[in-house]
Write an enzyme that holds these catalytic residues in place. Structure first.
Site, mmCIF file in Angstrom:
data_model
loop_
_atom_site.group_PDB
_atom_site.id
_atom_site.type_symbol
_atom_site.label_atom_id
_atom_site.label_comp_id
_atom_site.label_asym_id
_atom_site.label_seq_id
_atom_site.Cartn_x
_atom_site.Cartn_y
_atom_site.Cartn_z
ATOM 1 N N LYS A 156 -49.957 42.062 2.840
ATOM 2 C CA LYS A 156 -49.287 42.838 3.885
ATOM 3 C C LYS A 156 -47.835 43.107 3.517
ATOM 4 O O LYS A 156 -47.294 44.152 3.859
ATOM 5 C CB LYS A 156 -49.345 42.083 5.208
ATOM 6 C CG LYS A 156 -50.697 42.198 5.885
ATOM 7 C CD LYS A 156 -50.580 41.759 7.336
ATOM 8 C CE LYS A 156 -51.561 40.661 7.625
ATOM 9 N NZ LYS A 156 -51.391 40.045 8.923
ATOM 10 N N GLU A 208 -52.531 37.909 12.238
ATOM 11 C CA GLU A 208 -51.150 37.852 12.695
ATOM 12 C C GLU A 208 -50.696 39.301 12.879
ATOM 13 O O GLU A 208 -50.858 40.116 11.967
ATOM 14 C CB GLU A 208 -50.276 37.156 11.630
ATOM 15 C CG GLU A 208 -48.865 36.981 12.132
ATOM 16 C CD GLU A 208 -47.930 36.305 11.135
ATOM 17 O OE1 GLU A 208 -48.400 35.816 10.094
ATOM 18 O OE2 GLU A 208 -46.719 36.292 11.419
ATOM 19 N N ARG A 236 -61.213 35.344 -0.720
ATOM 20 C CA ARG A 236 -60.769 36.613 -0.157
ATOM 21 C C ARG A 236 -61.245 37.771 -1.015
ATOM 22 O O ARG A 236 -61.600 37.605 -2.181
ATOM 23 C CB ARG A 236 -59.265 36.638 0.017
ATOM 24 C CG ARG A 236 -58.440 36.513 -1.258
ATOM 25 C CD ARG A 236 -56.953 36.729 -0.992
ATOM 26 N NE ARG A 236 -56.464 35.996 0.167
ATOM 27 C CZ ARG A 236 -55.749 36.563 1.158
ATOM 28 N NH1 ARG A 236 -55.440 37.838 1.137
ATOM 29 N NH2 ARG A 236 -55.318 35.846 2.158
HETATM 30 P P1 ATP Z 1 -50.603 37.623 4.653
HETATM 31 O O1 ATP Z 1 -50.832 38.674 3.592
HETATM 32 O O2 ATP Z 1 -49.360 37.847 5.455
HETATM 33 O O3 ATP Z 1 -50.897 36.202 4.260
HETATM 34 P P2 ATP Z 1 -53.169 37.832 5.778
HETATM 35 O O4 ATP Z 1 -53.645 39.048 5.072
HETATM 36 O O5 ATP Z 1 -53.715 36.490 5.463
HETATM 37 O O6 ATP Z 1 -51.623 37.834 5.770
HETATM 38 P P3 ATP Z 1 -53.776 37.399 8.548
HETATM 39 O O7 ATP Z 1 -53.359 38.230 9.681
HETATM 40 O O8 ATP Z 1 -53.360 35.989 8.500
HETATM 41 O O9 ATP Z 1 -53.298 38.166 7.296
HETATM 42 O O10 ATP Z 1 -55.345 37.505 8.330
HETATM 43 C C1 ATP Z 1 -56.285 37.379 9.347
HETATM 44 C C2 ATP Z 1 -57.570 36.850 8.790
HETATM 45 O O11 ATP Z 1 -58.053 37.698 7.759
HETATM 46 C C3 ATP Z 1 -57.380 35.485 8.166
HETATM 47 O O12 ATP Z 1 -58.430 34.656 8.600
HETATM 48 C C4 ATP Z 1 -57.436 35.726 6.695
HETATM 49 O O13 ATP Z 1 -57.955 34.628 6.033
HETATM 50 C C5 ATP Z 1 -58.352 36.946 6.606
HETATM 51 N N1 ATP Z 1 -58.037 37.730 5.407
HETATM 52 C C6 ATP Z 1 -56.834 38.213 5.047
HETATM 53 N N2 ATP Z 1 -56.899 38.841 3.863
HETATM 54 C C7 ATP Z 1 -58.191 38.768 3.457
HETATM 55 C C8 ATP Z 1 -58.898 39.220 2.306
HETATM 56 N N3 ATP Z 1 -58.297 39.898 1.335
HETATM 57 N N4 ATP Z 1 -60.219 38.957 2.233
HETATM 58 C C9 ATP Z 1 -60.842 38.285 3.210
HETATM 59 N N5 ATP Z 1 -60.237 37.841 4.319
HETATM 60 C C10 ATP Z 1 -58.927 38.057 4.451
#
Ligand code: ATP
Ligand code: MG
Length: 561
Positions: free
Chosen positions: A276, A40, A266
């Site tokens: 974020k 996003e 994650r």
């Molecule tokens: P928010 O913190 O706002 O929930 P997010 O970090 O999940 O956001 P996105 O832009 O939705 O941000 O993430 C894009 C992709 O990265 C998604 O598929 C999410 O699952 C993956 N992602 C985000 N954070 C991690 C993490 N710490 N480890 C592995 N994958 C991640």
């Protein structure tokens, strides 16, 4: 075609690879593998995203499929083009290529809308006119079932009419929502008639004012995946409970593909934060100097700090992909980086905290040029010239007036080796009025040129130096962990900001570097011997040299080795 850089070692196996391999063996998806990375655009990417990027692009490459980069831009409130540009730059820098497969969920708005009408026509969605507060109470809890909304049995015609008027902008925010008609008593709260669309009179950075209703993530995501022909939709564990809804959406719509959602744990990293929202707070409140501050866990911060894409990719391989949440220690990331930099960083001499040394028996005005190997283990990295003269700088720490046991460097009456040059002995210590050492007067032994004595005598210490008249003056920034505790968000009721490390950045002015660094390239790593790995910072400009310390050396000879 998605691609991964050639240097990526074949990634270790994991349960997702096994699932994909099984699907291929079973002849599913016409033998195709299509993945996507769906950020996003509401913030910069961080090292956690790198895990997802490496996984998705890695899977596609392994099975000769493709990986899409898709902006999941369905929430106009927090999204921005600045973030899109940064995300594109970061994924590319990591070494991945989506080819022509760059997509925007906002390009599918009409499709989402059509899908919503399709559900209404099938009696699978309805317009609810309860307030947000009422919807919350009607939803029930983990232990109590929900209750049907009084609007749940509106006719298809009434629902269509209201939904079209929602789209036409007839209602203010919050007056109605479109909900899936599933089951208010489901043990999975996500299936209790989840919202699919809400009214939001807000401009979107790409579609401007074309829409005043916006789809929810759980509705938009499976449709986007299906429209793009994604086969395996890999996401993090928090979506596990949403998978039944993901499947429900696909099962109830007529779509061109049937992707499968697979969840993995994650990445959490110690001594930093990864949400974020918190990263944005650090930036907005000025606790760091921007998204690319070298202390941030963002890809742009790591890049500015001097991390290499190869190091980040091998880190992602090393930590693996699993199903249970865990926290990886920051040292694992740093160790991976050191391995990469050790192999490729040219060695240079740089004095961070200079102490002037006058070699009294060295002819005034004379300059000798020593040749220094750029890498002890890799002659292909060549050599560079090191000018030597009567006045040099050494590291303040390399002199002790009253040396403790085990200190083998310079002290009154003692002899040490100057790297690549001569042995020198300290004859006299010059102090200022405050009693601080400001200069050493030394003598050199001309028979030790190149670093060994003709008479076979040994010295225990070798120290680095730069010629005073040839040195480049620079500012050097040293970094430490951003937080003082491994998990800054662990304690309820405390503010993670209270755990910020006040010493996470230290600026040293007046550092003295060997002159070859005048040509130091951006994004290139140098090992300052005994001090760590460094790179030119973005603040560097003609006449103002600024370096970052990327990471310290694992074991430094500074400890007297
Ligand atoms: P928010 O913190 O706002 O929930 P997010 O970090 O999940 O956001 P996105 O832009 O939705 O941000 O993430 C894009 C992709 O990265 C998604 O598929 C999410 O699952 C993956 N992602 C985000 N954070 C991690 C993490 N710490 N480890 C592995 N994958 C991640
Ligand atoms: Mg998310």
């Amino acid at each position: 075609m998605g691609s991964v850089p050639e240097s990526t070692p074949s990634a270790p196996s994991n349960f997702i690879r096994s699932l994909v391999a099984e699907d291929l063996r079973a002849g599913k998806y016409d033998g195709e593998v299509v993945t996507r990375f769906p950020p996003e655009p509401n913030g910069y990417l961080h090292i956690g995203h790198a895990k997802s990027i490496c996984l998705n692009f890695g899977l596609a490459a392994e099975y000769r499929g493709r990986c899409h980069l898709r902006f999941d831009d369905t929430n106009p409130a927090k999204e921005d083009e600045e973030y899109e540009r940064a995300i594109i730059e970061d994924v590319s820098w990591l070494g991945f290529n989506w080819g022509e497969h760059l997509y925007f969920a906002s390009d599918y708005y009409q499709k989402f809308y059509d899908c919503a009408e399709e559900l209404i026509q099938k009696g699978k969605a309805y317009v609810d006119s309860l307030s947000a507060e009422e919807i919350r109470t009607f939803r029930g809890t983990l232990t109590a079932p929900g209750k049907d909304s009084p609007y749940r049995n509106r006719s298809v015609e009434e629902n269509l009419d209201l939904f079209r008027r929602m789209r036409a902008g007839e209602f203010p925010d919050g007056d109605h929502v479109l909900r899936a008609r599933i089951d208010m008593t489901s043990p999975n709260i996500n299936l209790r008639d989840p919202a699919l669309y809400r009214i939001k009179h807000m401009s979107h950075h790409r579609t401007a004012d074309a829409w005043c209703i916006y789809p929810m993530y759980d509705f938009a995501h499976p449709i986007s995946d299906a429209l793009e022909g994604v086969t395996h939709s890999v996401c993090t564990l928090e979506f596990e409970d949403h998978r039944p809804l993901y499947d429900w959406v696909l099962d109830n719509l007529d779509l061109p593909a049937r992707p499968k959602q697979i969840e993995f744990a994650r990445l959490n990293l110690s001594y930093t934060v990864m949400s974020k929202r918190r990263l944005l707070q650090l930036v907005n409140e000025g606790h760091v100097h921007g998204w690319d501050d070298p202390r941030m866990p963002t890809i742009s911060g790591l890049r500015r700090r001097g991390y290499t894409p190869a190091a980040i990719r091998s880190f992602c391989d090393r930590i693996g992909v699993g199903k249970s949440e865990s926290t990886i220690d920051l040292s694992v990331l740093e160790d991976t980086l050191r391995e990469d930099l050790n192999a490729l960083a040219p060695r240079v001499l740089a004095v961070l905290r200079p102490l002037r040394v006058v070699i009294v028996n060295y002819p005034e005005g004379q300059v000798e040029i020593f040749e220094g190997a750029n890498h002890p283990g890799d002659p292909s990295l060549g050599t560079r010239n090191l000018p030597f003269s009567r006045e040099i700088y050494i590291e303040r720490d390399d002199f002790e007036e009253d040396p403790p046991k085990g200190f083998f460097r310079l002290a009154p009456g003692r002899e040490v080796r100057l790297r690549f040059a001569y042995f020198i002995r300290c004859d006299e210590v010059v102090k200022n009025e405050a009693g601080e050492v400001v200069e050493l007067r030394c003598s050199y032994d001309p028979t030790t040129r190149g670093g060994s004595a003709a008479d076979g005598r040994k010295v225990k210490g070798t120290i680095h130096w730069v010629s005073a008249s040839h040195a480049l003056k620079a500012e050097v920034r040293l970094y430490d962990r951003l937080f003082t505790v491994a998990n800054p968000t662990a304690e309820k009721g405390t503010d993670f900001l209270d755990r910020l490390n006040p010493e996470s950045m230290q600026t040293l002015n007046g550092c003295m570097l060997e002159p070859s660094l005048a040509d130091a390239e951006a994004q290139k790593s140098y090992q300052f011997e005994r001090q760590g790995y460094f790179c030119v910072d973005a603040d560097s400009a003609p006449g103002r040299l600024v370096f970052n310390r990327t990471v310290t050396l694992r074991d430094s000879w500074a400890k007297g080795k």
